[in-house]
Design a protein around this motif. Structure first.
Motif, PDB file in Angstrom:
ATOM      1  N   THR A 175       0.868  -1.177   0.000  1.00 31.33           N
ATOM      2  CA  THR A 175       0.000   0.000   0.000  1.00 31.33           C
ATOM      3  C   THR A 175       0.907   1.231   0.000  1.00 31.33           C
ATOM      4  N   ASN A 176       0.296   2.396  -0.041  1.00 30.82           N
ATOM      5  CA  ASN A 176       1.096   3.613  -0.136  1.00 30.82           C
ATOM      6  C   ASN A 176       1.472   4.170   1.236  1.00 30.82           C
ATOM      7  N   VAL A 177       1.997   3.324   2.112  1.00 32.26           N
ATOM      8  CA  VAL A 177       2.516   3.852   3.369  1.00 32.26           C
ATOM      9  C   VAL A 177       3.617   4.864   3.076  1.00 32.26           C
ATOM     10  N   LEU A 178       4.397   4.637   2.026  1.00 39.19           N
ATOM     11  CA  LEU A 178       5.250   5.684   1.451  1.00 39.19           C
ATOM     12  C   LEU A 178       4.528   6.209   0.219  1.00 39.19           C
ATOM     13  N   LEU A 179       4.151   7.468   0.245  1.00 36.55           N
ATOM     14  CA  LEU A 179       3.367   8.021  -0.847  1.00 36.55           C
ATOM     15  C   LEU A 179       4.069   7.813  -2.188  1.00 36.55           C
ATOM     16  N   GLY A 180       3.277   7.453  -3.172  1.00 33.62           N
ATOM     17  CA  GLY A 180       3.798   7.305  -4.519  1.00 33.62           C
ATOM     18  C   GLY A 180       4.410   5.966  -4.828  1.00 33.62           C
ATOM     19  N   PHE A 181       4.487   5.061  -3.847  1.00 38.79           N
ATOM     20  CA  PHE A 181       5.215   3.816  -4.074  1.00 38.79           C
ATOM     21  C   PHE A 181       4.420   2.569  -3.707  1.00 38.79           C
ATOM     22  N   ALA A 182       3.104   2.620  -3.771  1.00 40.82           N
ATOM     23  CA  ALA A 182       2.329   1.399  -3.592  1.00 40.82           C
ATOM     24  C   ALA A 182       2.725   0.411  -4.678  1.00 40.82           C
ATOM     25  N   GLY A 183       3.096  -0.811  -4.272  1.00 40.85           N
ATOM     26  CA  GLY A 183       3.557  -1.807  -5.225  1.00 40.85           C
ATOM     27  C   GLY A 183       5.040  -1.730  -5.519  1.00 40.85           C
ATOM     28  N   GLY A 184       5.728  -0.758  -4.917  1.00 38.26           N
ATOM     29  CA  GLY A 184       7.149  -0.570  -5.172  1.00 38.26           C
ATOM     30  C   GLY A 184       8.022  -1.524  -4.373  1.00 38.26           C
ATOM     31  N   VAL A 185       9.210  -1.803  -4.911  1.00 35.13           N
ATOM     32  CA  VAL A 185      10.181  -2.675  -4.252  1.00 35.13           C
ATOM     33  C   VAL A 185      11.498  -1.911  -4.119  1.00 35.13           C
ATOM     34  N   PHE A 186      12.092  -1.946  -2.934  1.00 35.25           N
ATOM     35  CA  PHE A 186      13.387  -1.323  -2.682  1.00 35.25           C
ATOM     36  C   PHE A 186      14.366  -2.407  -2.250  1.00 35.25           C
ATOM     37  N   ARG A 187      15.530  -2.428  -2.899  1.00 34.71           N
ATOM     38  CA  ARG A 187      16.589  -3.377  -2.540  1.00 34.71           C
ATOM     39  C   ARG A 187      17.893  -2.611  -2.406  1.00 34.71           C
ATOM     40  N   ASP A 188      18.416  -2.573  -1.194  1.00 33.89           N
ATOM     41  CA  ASP A 188      19.666  -1.848  -0.965  1.00 33.89           C
ATOM     42  C   ASP A 188      20.274  -2.298   0.348  1.00 33.89           C
ATOM     43  N   PRO A 189      21.601  -2.433   0.410  1.00 29.40           N
ATOM     44  CA  PRO A 189      22.237  -2.832   1.682  1.00 29.40           C
ATOM     45  C   PRO A 189      21.926  -1.881   2.832  1.00 29.40           C
ATOM     46  N   GLY A 190      21.660  -0.623   2.524  1.00 31.68           N
ATOM     47  CA  GLY A 190      21.326   0.330   3.578  1.00 31.68           C
ATOM     48  C   GLY A 190      20.003   0.035   4.257  1.00 31.68           C
ATOM     49  N   LEU A 191      19.196  -0.844   3.655  1.00 25.67           N
ATOM     50  CA  LEU A 191      17.898  -1.209   4.217  1.00 25.67           C
ATOM     51  C   LEU A 191      17.951  -2.554   4.941  1.00 25.67           C
ATOM     52  N   HIS A 192      19.149  -2.998   5.270  1.00 25.48           N
ATOM     53  CA  HIS A 192      19.300  -4.310   5.903  1.00 25.48           C
ATOM     54  C   HIS A 192      18.565  -4.356   7.241  1.00 25.48           C
ATOM     55  N   ILE A 193      17.724  -5.377   7.412  1.00 25.69           N
ATOM     56  CA  ILE A 193      16.956  -5.533   8.649  1.00 25.69           C
ATOM     57  C   ILE A 193      16.844  -6.999   9.032  1.00 25.69           C
ATOM     58  N   SER A 194      16.518  -7.217  10.289  1.00 29.64           N
ATOM     59  CA  SER A 194      16.179  -8.538  10.799  1.00 29.64           C
ATOM     60  C   SER A 194      14.683  -8.556  11.052  1.00 29.64           C
ATOM     61  N   VAL A 195      14.010  -9.575  10.523  1.00 31.32           N
ATOM     62  CA  VAL A 195      12.562  -9.687  10.706  1.00 31.32           C
ATOM     63  C   VAL A 195      12.227 -11.090  11.200  1.00 31.32           C
ATOM     64  N   LEU A 196      11.149 -11.200  11.952  1.00 28.68           N
ATOM     65  CA  LEU A 196      10.691 -12.484  12.473  1.00 28.68           C
ATOM     66  C   LEU A 196       9.712 -13.098  11.474  1.00 28.68           C
ATOM     67  N   ARG A 197      10.070 -14.278  10.968  1.00 39.51           N
ATOM     68  CA  ARG A 197       9.175 -14.931  10.003  1.00 39.51           C
ATOM     69  C   ARG A 197       7.889 -15.366  10.697  1.00 39.51           C
ATOM     70  N   VAL A 198       6.749 -14.907  10.182  1.00 37.33           N
ATOM     71  CA  VAL A 198       5.453 -15.262  10.761  1.00 37.33           C
ATOM     72  C   VAL A 198       4.468 -15.573   9.634  1.00 37.33           C
ATOM     73  N   LYS A 199       3.471 -16.366   9.978  1.00 37.80           N
ATOM     74  CA  LYS A 199       2.357 -16.614   9.070  1.00 37.80           C
ATOM     75  C   LYS A 199       1.121 -15.990   9.698  1.00 37.80           C
ATOM     76  N   LEU A 200       0.409 -15.157   8.920  1.00 34.45           N
ATOM     77  CA  LEU A 200      -0.730 -14.415   9.447  1.00 34.45           C
ATOM     78  C   LEU A 200      -2.052 -15.077   9.065  1.00 34.45           C
ATOM     79  N   GLY A 201      -3.082 -14.756   9.837  1.00 27.83           N
ATOM     80  CA  GLY A 201      -4.431 -15.217   9.544  1.00 27.83           C
ATOM     81  C   GLY A 201      -5.067 -14.396   8.451  1.00 27.83           C
ATOM     82  N   GLN A 202      -6.285 -14.736   8.119  1.00 29.97           N
ATOM     83  CA  GLN A 202      -6.960 -14.103   6.995  1.00 29.97           C
ATOM     84  C   GLN A 202      -7.529 -12.729   7.326  1.00 29.97           C
ATOM     85  N   HIS A 203      -7.513 -12.345   8.607  1.00 25.56           N
ATOM     86  CA  HIS A 203      -8.098 -11.055   8.971  1.00 25.56           C
ATOM     87  C   HIS A 203      -7.112  -9.889   8.850  1.00 25.56           C
TER      88      HIS A 203
END
Length: 611
Positions: A175-203
């Motif tokens: 979604t456009n949480v960053l205006l103008g970039f709904a559907g956008g993909v960013f790939r850069d070492p400066g964006l390196h993060i650790s995330v917890l893998r989770v599976k979400l429900g349908q809600h």
């Protein structure tokens, strides 16, 4: 006799023509041109500020209020809380910092931002669940630690399965949480993060994911309210404030907040003496020496960029590249006056501005560590700094009489307190300082927030720079537009021949990279207004000094602005259908986002439910 008379008449006509041509050329350099530009720079007398509400009326209006839950003993929590508070301050939203373990604030807030990853620290804050169940909304602003407290809570976040932590540098916006970039993909070492893998429900609704489809930001309904979860640590960094603003837009439905709405482009070290001699890349491609290249190729190309992409350049002038920090500062012997005449005149003709970089490129600092880091000479005292800037003013006055120097750009974006104190005294027309927005881990740069300083000078930081634009630059740009409604970029003429800044690329390659960037900005943010730094300063003063509040009602909202001194802009994030406005203009800029221009201190917007 008639032949002599005709010849005399021709001579008179020719003399009159030469005199008129000389007069026109002189006018192009004179204060007549300066007056034409200066009358529209937004820094002149402004209308007296008006208040929409008296104190008693203001007290009766329910203003949005948020609670920021912070762990005083956790450094990361403190960082996330600080960024939350900076974003909310820019949005002009009321907030209260509350330590974990506190009882529920009374009255209940409109939203809660939790800045702790160890959810065991929320012991004593059990009121959060009841608050959400009754309709409250909570943003968990940092990835949770996978411990017992999280295991007891994860179902309420619509998590079905918990996996391991994964490392990634890929971010996808759904979604456009960053205006103008709904559907956008960013790939850069400066964006390196650790995330917890989770599976979400349908809600749940996923707004942002990372890596291989790992939810990064999602909204999980719970009871009558919702939890919004950010599954990473990016929000502790200043450069990601736009992402934080987007998350707050998920937290607070129908969010509206003030923005500057400006597009700025700076050329540092311009006008200035251009390098002499030749350069292998320029000689190979153009068979020109450097002065001719900048005059015949670089500058015409920059003018074309400005005209095509709706830009106004703010130049940052230098008199000489000499390194003197003691008198005499003799501009008559040091300066290339013809350069200021030629490039200064054309810069102003294109609607631009001449700002100040310095008499030379020695940063205004008396701190040895700063001077050594940049290879500069250290100024002995403030007196020499002042004398150099006064000589610069005389230089500009000799070519453009009465031209006000309103913008200062620190050389190498470095400026210490001693130099900062000198500026207002040496440059009486100064209205803004334009340095850097991004944080500097070396602690050498003059890093700014968008704010009004105690001496009345507007702090106007720049966000991105250079001709070679990468993914991280685009990320920074999108964050600044989303958080503050501003695009601010700078370049140097000699980036073209600098091995580091230019990367040994040809001018055509650098030009193409910059043009693609500007095309992206124009395509995604065509609503931004082109301005010089001085013009933006006048607008920023209104933005920073005003106090807007909003009254929610069934079917819309009413806006009230205390300290209203002219039209102001807001971003409204809503999926509702706008049906009526009063004393404002509303422009849909993309799905779920509107630009609002308030033309009066009291205005209103009516809407219906989602179309």
């Amino acid at each position: 006799m008639m032949i002599k008379t005709k010849s005399l008449r021709r001579m008179i006509v020719l003399l009159v023509f030469v005199l008129l041509l000389t007069l026109l050329m002189q006018m192009s350099r004179s204060e007549l041109v300066m007056r034409w530009n200066g009358d529209n720079d937004g820094t002149g007398p402004q209308a007296a500020a008006r208040n929409a509400l008296a104190p008693a009326e203001l007290a009766r209006i329910h203003q949005e209020r948020l609670v920021v839950l912070v762990d005083p003993d956790d450094a990361t929590s403190q960082k996330v809380a600080y960024q939350a508070e900076q974003v909310l301050t820019g949005m002009k939203k009321r907030f209260e910092r509350v330590p974990v373990g506190s009882v529920m604030p009374d009255p209940a807030p409109d939203g809660v931002i939790v800045t702790v990853s160890d959810l065991t620290r929320l012991a004593g804050t059990e009121w959060l669940d009841g608050y959400v169940a009754r309709g409250g909304r909570v943003l968990l602003a940092i990835e949770p630690e996978n411990n017992e407290a999280f295991s007891a809570m994860y179902r309420r976040l619509d998590i079905l399965e918990i996996g391991t932590y994964v490392e990634t540098s890929d971010i996808r916006l759904h979604t456009n949480v960053l205006l103008g970039f709904a559907g956008g993909v960013f790939r850069d070492p400066g964006l390196h993060i650790s995330v917890l893998r989770v599976k979400l429900g349908q809600h749940s609704r996923v707004h942002v994911s990372a890596g291989e489809h790992v939810p990064l930001l999602w909204e999980a309904p719970y009871g009558k309210g919702a939890y919004i979860v950010f599954n990473g640590a990016l929000l502790q960094e200043k450069i990601n404030r736009g992402l934080f603003a987007g998350a707050i837009g998920v937290l607070l439905p129908d969010l509206i907040y003030p923005v500057l709405n400006a597009k700025l482009m700076y050329i540092d070290d311009f006008p200035a003496p251009f390098p002499q001699g030749t350069h292998p890349l320029i000689d190979r491609d153009y068979r020109m020496d450097l002065p001719h290249f900048f005059k015949k190729v670089w500058w015409p190309d920059m003018i074309r960029l400005a005209r095509k992409h709706d830009l106004k350049y703010t130049g940052a002038l230098i008199v000489t590249y000499g390194n003197r920090v003691t008198p005499p500062f003799d501009w008559e012997s040091d300066a290339d006056v013809s350069s200021l005449v030629l490039y200064g005149r054309e810069l102003l003709k294109e609607g631009g501005e001449i700002g100040v970089h310095g008499y030379n490129h020695q940063t205004l600092s008396t701190v040895p560590r700063v001077s050594r880091a940049f290879g500069y000479n250290m100024w002995p005292s403030q007196r020499e700094m002042t004398d150099s800037l006064r000589s610069l003013r005389q230089y500009v006055e000799s070519v453009f009489p009465h031209y006000p120097l309103r913008t200062y750009v620190p050389p190498s974006n470095a400026l210490d307190e001693a130099g900062r104190q000198v500026l207002k005294q040496a440059l009486p027309d100064l209205v803004n300082i334009s340095s850097l927005y991004i944080e500097d881990i070396r602690n050498l740069s003059y890093v700014q927030e968008y704010k009004l300083a105690p001496d009345g000078v507007v702090e106007m930081p720049r966000v991105t720079y250079g001709y070679r634009i990468g993914e991280y630059d685009r990320w920074m740009m999108a964050n600044a537009v989303t958080a503050y409604g501003i695009f601010s970029h700078f370049v140097h003429p000699d980036d073209v021949i600098d091995e580091v800044r230019g990367g040994n690329g040809s001018w055509r390659d650098l030009y193409t990279s910059l043009e693609e960037y500007l095309e992206l900005v124009q395509d995604r943010y065509g609503w931004l207004r082109p301005m010089t730094a001085a013009e933006a300063s006048g607008e920023a003063r209104r933005w920073l000094e005003s106090q807007p509040v909003f009254e929610r009602r069934p079917g819309g909202l009413n806006g009230y602005i205390n300290g209203f001194a002219g039209p102001q802009y807001f971003l409204l994030r809503t999926d509702r259908n706008i049906v009526r406005t009063k004393r404002c203009e509303v422009r849909r800029i993309e799905q779920g986002a509107y630009l609002v221009r308030a033309d009066h201190e009291i205005f209103s917007i009516d809407w219906t439910e989602k179309p």
